[in-house]
Scaffold this motif. Structure first.
Motif, PDB file in Angstrom:
ATOM      1  N   ASP A  44      11.132 -12.577   6.590  1.00 20.85           N
ATOM      2  CA  ASP A  44       9.903 -12.583   6.882  1.00 20.85           C
ATOM      3  C   ASP A  44       9.407 -11.431   7.843  1.00 20.85           C
ATOM      4  OD1 ASP A  44       9.634 -15.286   5.866  1.00 20.85           O
ATOM      5  OD2 ASP A  44      10.285 -16.282   7.601  1.00 20.85           O
ATOM      6  N   ASP A  45      10.421 -10.814   8.702  1.00 24.74           N
ATOM      7  CA  ASP A  45      10.132  -9.655   9.317  1.00 24.74           C
ATOM      8  C   ASP A  45       9.622  -8.526   8.514  1.00 24.74           C
ATOM      9  OD1 ASP A  45      10.439 -10.759  11.764  1.00 24.74           O
ATOM     10  OD2 ASP A  45      12.689 -10.365  11.847  1.00 24.74           O
ATOM     11  N   LYS A  46      10.456  -8.308   7.573  1.00 24.70           N
ATOM     12  CA  LYS A  46      10.278  -7.211   6.394  1.00 24.70           C
ATOM     13  C   LYS A  46       8.845  -7.365   5.820  1.00 24.70           C
ATOM     14  CE  LYS A  46      15.152  -6.320   5.607  1.00 24.70           C
ATOM     15  NZ  LYS A  46      16.308  -6.805   4.685  1.00 24.70           N
ATOM     16  N   GLN A  47       8.637  -8.726   5.435  1.00 23.74           N
ATOM     17  CA  GLN A  47       7.385  -9.102   4.684  1.00 23.74           C
ATOM     18  C   GLN A  47       6.118  -8.738   5.594  1.00 23.74           C
ATOM     19  OE1 GLN A  47       7.398 -12.659   3.152  1.00 23.74           O
ATOM     20  NE2 GLN A  47       8.206 -12.061   1.068  1.00 23.74           N
ATOM     21  N   ALA A  48       6.377  -8.928   6.913  1.00 28.50           N
ATOM     22  CA  ALA A  48       5.152  -8.819   8.015  1.00 28.50           C
ATOM     23  C   ALA A  48       4.893  -7.246   8.140  1.00 28.50           C
ATOM     24  CB  ALA A  48       5.584  -9.578   9.241  1.00 28.50           C
ATOM     25  N   ALA A  49       6.306  -6.555   8.441  1.00 28.59           N
ATOM     26  CA  ALA A  49       6.270  -5.148   8.701  1.00 28.59           C
ATOM     27  C   ALA A  49       5.513  -4.506   7.257  1.00 28.59           C
ATOM     28  CB  ALA A  49       7.738  -4.674   8.951  1.00 28.59           C
ATOM     29  N   CYS A  50       5.733  -4.923   6.186  1.00 25.25           N
ATOM     30  CA  CYS A  50       5.321  -4.449   5.013  1.00 25.25           C
ATOM     31  C   CYS A  50       3.697  -4.545   4.976  1.00 25.25           C
ATOM     32  CB  CYS A  50       5.855  -4.985   3.777  1.00 25.25           C
ATOM     33  SG  CYS A  50       5.083  -4.470   2.152  1.00 25.25           S
ATOM     34  N   GLU A  51       3.175  -5.759   5.319  1.00 19.12           N
ATOM     35  CA  GLU A  51       1.892  -5.943   5.558  1.00 19.12           C
ATOM     36  C   GLU A  51       1.202  -5.209   6.511  1.00 19.12           C
ATOM     37  OE1 GLU A  51      -0.202  -7.611   3.501  1.00 19.12           O
ATOM     38  OE2 GLU A  51       1.305  -8.906   2.301  1.00 19.12           O
ATOM     39  N   CYS A  52       1.994  -4.872   7.629  1.00 13.53           N
ATOM     40  CA  CYS A  52       1.415  -3.992   8.753  1.00 13.53           C
ATOM     41  C   CYS A  52       1.435  -2.727   8.050  1.00 13.53           C
ATOM     42  CB  CYS A  52       2.329  -4.108   9.903  1.00 13.53           C
ATOM     43  SG  CYS A  52       2.243  -5.821  10.697  1.00 13.53           S
ATOM     44  N   CYS A  53       2.272  -2.069   7.623  1.00 20.59           N
ATOM     45  CA  CYS A  53       2.437  -0.664   7.050  1.00 20.59           C
ATOM     46  C   CYS A  53       1.079  -0.662   6.079  1.00 20.59           C
ATOM     47  CB  CYS A  53       3.497  -0.242   6.347  1.00 20.59           C
ATOM     48  SG  CYS A  53       5.021  -0.170   7.503  1.00 20.59           S
ATOM     49  N   LYS A  54       0.980  -1.627   5.030  1.00 21.41           N
ATOM     50  CA  LYS A  54      -0.314  -1.481   4.200  1.00 21.41           C
ATOM     51  C   LYS A  54      -1.475  -1.310   4.712  1.00 21.41           C
ATOM     52  CE  LYS A  54      -1.661  -4.261   0.357  1.00 21.41           C
ATOM     53  NZ  LYS A  54      -1.315  -5.491  -0.371  1.00 21.41           N
ATOM     54  N   ALA A  55      -1.523  -2.101   6.011  1.00 24.26           N
ATOM     55  CA  ALA A  55      -2.977  -2.304   6.653  1.00 24.26           C
ATOM     56  C   ALA A  55      -3.172  -0.902   7.230  1.00 24.26           C
ATOM     57  CB  ALA A  55      -2.863  -3.583   7.807  1.00 24.26           C
ATOM     58  N   ALA A  56      -2.166  -0.440   8.020  1.00 18.17           N
ATOM     59  CA  ALA A  56      -1.924   0.909   8.693  1.00 18.17           C
ATOM     60  C   ALA A  56      -2.485   2.034   7.570  1.00 18.17           C
ATOM     61  CB  ALA A  56      -0.812   1.344   9.350  1.00 18.17           C
ATOM     62  N   ALA A  57      -2.005   1.911   6.717  1.00 18.60           N
ATOM     63  CA  ALA A  57      -2.113   3.061   5.419  1.00 18.60           C
ATOM     64  C   ALA A  57      -3.529   3.260   5.132  1.00 18.60           C
ATOM     65  CB  ALA A  57      -1.359   2.686   4.357  1.00 18.60           C
ATOM     66  N   ASN A  58      -4.340   1.712   4.834  1.00 19.44           N
ATOM     67  CA  ASN A  58      -5.469   1.555   4.378  1.00 19.44           C
ATOM     68  C   ASN A  58      -6.418   1.880   5.440  1.00 19.44           C
ATOM     69  OD1 ASN A  58      -5.700   0.564   1.769  1.00 19.44           O
ATOM     70  ND2 ASN A  58      -4.359  -0.891   2.421  1.00 19.44           N
ATOM     71  N   ARG A  59      -6.280   2.116   6.822  1.00 18.30           N
ATOM     72  CA  ARG A  59      -7.224   2.392   7.899  1.00 18.30           C
ATOM     73  C   ARG A  59      -7.241   4.006   7.962  1.00 18.30           C
ATOM     74  NH1 ARG A  59      -4.500  -1.409  10.650  1.00 18.30           N
ATOM     75  NH2 ARG A  59      -3.124  -0.124  12.014  1.00 18.30           N
ATOM     76  N   PHE A  60      -6.376   4.552   7.263  1.00 19.92           N
ATOM     77  CA  PHE A  60      -6.381   6.114   7.355  1.00 19.92           C
ATOM     78  C   PHE A  60      -6.554   6.572   5.859  1.00 19.92           C
ATOM     79  CE2 PHE A  60      -3.953   5.082  10.774  1.00 19.92           C
ATOM     80  CZ  PHE A  60      -4.747   5.763  12.252  1.00 19.92           C
ATOM     81  N   PRO A  61      -7.876   6.837   5.576  1.00 25.09           N
ATOM     82  CA  PRO A  61      -8.082   7.255   3.906  1.00 25.09           C
ATOM     83  C   PRO A  61      -7.364   8.489   3.770  1.00 25.09           C
ATOM     84  CG  PRO A  61     -10.123   7.446   5.387  1.00 25.09           C
ATOM     85  CD  PRO A  61      -9.110   6.984   6.251  1.00 25.09           C
ATOM     86  N   ASN A  62      -6.952   9.338   4.611  1.00 24.10           N
ATOM     87  CA  ASN A  62      -6.536  10.445   4.113  1.00 24.10           C
ATOM     88  C   ASN A  62      -4.793  10.367   3.996  1.00 24.10           C
ATOM     89  OD1 ASN A  62      -8.912  11.832   4.305  1.00 24.10           O
ATOM     90  ND2 ASN A  62      -8.778  12.452   6.586  1.00 24.10           N
ATOM     91  N   VAL A  63      -4.228   9.348   4.394  1.00 22.86           N
ATOM     92  CA  VAL A  63      -3.095   9.369   3.972  1.00 22.86           C
ATOM     93  C   VAL A  63      -2.674   9.556   2.364  1.00 22.86           C
ATOM     94  CG1 VAL A  63      -0.998   7.487   4.075  1.00 22.86           C
ATOM     95  CG2 VAL A  63      -2.466   7.645   5.953  1.00 22.86           C
ATOM     96  N   ASP A  64      -1.593  10.489   2.345  1.00 28.57           N
ATOM     97  CA  ASP A  64      -1.052  10.624   0.730  1.00 28.57           C
ATOM     98  C   ASP A  64      -0.283   9.649   0.539  1.00 28.57           C
ATOM     99  OD1 ASP A  64      -0.938  12.890  -1.324  1.00 28.57           O
ATOM    100  OD2 ASP A  64       1.004  12.580  -0.604  1.00 28.57           O
ATOM    101  N   GLU A  65      -0.447   8.843  -0.689  1.00 27.49           N
ATOM    102  CA  GLU A  65       0.391   7.858  -1.125  1.00 27.49           C
ATOM    103  C   GLU A  65       2.004   8.232  -1.568  1.00 27.49           C
ATOM    104  OE1 GLU A  65       0.460   4.361  -1.886  1.00 27.49           O
ATOM    105  OE2 GLU A  65      -1.234   4.596  -0.374  1.00 27.49           O
ATOM    106  N   VAL A  66       2.043   9.650  -1.876  1.00 28.52           N
ATOM    107  CA  VAL A  66       3.531  10.142  -2.358  1.00 28.52           C
ATOM    108  C   VAL A  66       4.410  10.298  -0.884  1.00 28.52           C
ATOM    109  CG1 VAL A  66       4.540  12.020  -3.282  1.00 28.52           C
ATOM    110  CG2 VAL A  66       2.774  10.699  -4.520  1.00 28.52           C
ATOM    111  N   THR A  67       3.271  11.065  -0.078  1.00 32.44           N
ATOM    112  CA  THR A  67       4.108  11.101   1.219  1.00 32.44           C
ATOM    113  C   THR A  67       4.390  10.217   1.840  1.00 32.44           C
ATOM    114  OG1 THR A  67       2.732  13.354   1.456  1.00 32.44           O
ATOM    115  CG2 THR A  67       3.955  12.774   3.353  1.00 32.44           C
ATOM    116  N   ALA A  68       3.556   9.258   1.885  1.00 31.37           N
ATOM    117  CA  ALA A  68       3.924   7.877   2.420  1.00 31.37           C
ATOM    118  C   ALA A  68       5.113   7.305   1.865  1.00 31.37           C
ATOM    119  CB  ALA A  68       2.517   7.016   2.517  1.00 31.37           C
TER     120      ALA A  68
END
Length: 115
Positions: free
Chosen positions: A68-92
């Protein structure tokens, strides 16, 4: 006297149960965001990899121990990445490896965190 002891034990057990609810993650997005904040310039290809970023990635791994914690962290990482349009997918997606951390929580805008 015995009745008071039994009631005390039941209260303690009820409190323990409430503190350890099954299926509820303890990782929240505030924790993930603050740990990933030092990574934003690197993930946007505007700076070098800051040791504080790797420390944050390690903190996220340490926080996320249950499924559950890993899924929650994953969702939070996904949301954070989407808030920053300049995040490079490969680098992330390669960030944990660049920090020398084996972590199965992807940092991506498109990952399926339930699978």
């Amino acid at each position: 006297m015995m009745k008071g002891i039994v009631i005390s034990i039941l209260v303690v057990l009820a409190m323990a149960h409430l503190m350890v609810q099954q299926g509820e993650a303890i990782v929240n997005c505030g924790q993930v965001d603050s740990n990933l904040a030092p990574c934003v310039s690197y993930l946007s290809k505007r700076g070098s990899l800051d040791p504080a970023c790797c420390a944050g990635v390690q903190n996220i791994k340490n926080l996320a121990q249950t499924t559950d914690d890993k899924q929650a962290a994953c969702e939070c990482c996904k949301a954070a990445a989407n808030r920053f349009p300049n995040v490079d997918e490969v680098t992330a997606s390669t960030l944990p490896g660049k920090c020398g951390i084996a972590m199965n929580i992807p940092i991506s805008k498109t990952t399926n965190c339930q699978g």
